[in-house]
Design an enzyme around this catalytic site. Sequence first.
Site: not given
Ligand code: IMP
Ligand code: MG
Length: 185
Positions: A55, A110-111, A114, A163, A176
């Site tokens: 990401g 990190e991208d 969430d 999303f 991407r």
């Molecule tokens: P977390 O562990 O819930 O913080 O999830 C983080 C990962 O989930 C990110 O590095 C993304 O790969 C993916 N992710 C979370 N939200 C989105 C979104 O809105 N679009 C695309 N990928 C997401």
């Molecule tokens: Mg992803």
Amino acid sequence: MTFSGKTAASRTGGQAFARIVFDADTIAARVAELGREITAAYPDGDLLVLGLLKGSFIFLSDLVRQIDRPLQVDFLVAASYGAGTESSGEVRLLYDPETELEGRHILLVEDIIDTGRTLERLMELLRARRPGSIEICALLHKHIAAHLTYDARFVGFDAPRAFLVGYGLDHAENFRHLPYIASLT
Ligand code: IMP
Ligand code: MG
């Protein structure tokens, strides 16, 4: 920016997004600011910018070109256990940087944050390598969790709870390559 037009439709295969959340100019301006913030935050010492694949690949490549100091780049590949859309919180490293992390100043890129679970687990793994310091730079932050043990020191944008795709972020590995960030829903 509009959704219609040859470029948008040809890049997405005709997929229409709910809206463009951050356009390319807005992203570029914020990434330049982040570069200045990071440059100022690391006045001396070495710096290893560690991108979390896939990401962060576009964000990282733009970001490092806005950081005005010596640095090195490496990448991590992490995978969550389980194939659901919900973050399971279990993370394992598929690719580990060959670079020695002990004693080094690490900026983890990190991208999007969430739930924050991925970073929580990843930070535990990386901290066990005894880096000199470790900070997180996230392009987007959804601010879902009430409290994060390891939160980002540098954040590009507060993100809506939708999303998002584009500028590195995917939906089932698509989108991407979009130069902007759009909301799928
Ligand atoms: P977390 O562990 O819930 O913080 O999830 C983080 C990962 O989930 C990110 O590095 C993304 O790969 C993916 N992710 C979370 N939200 C989105 C979104 O809105 N679009 C695309 N990928 C997401
Ligand atoms: Mg992803």
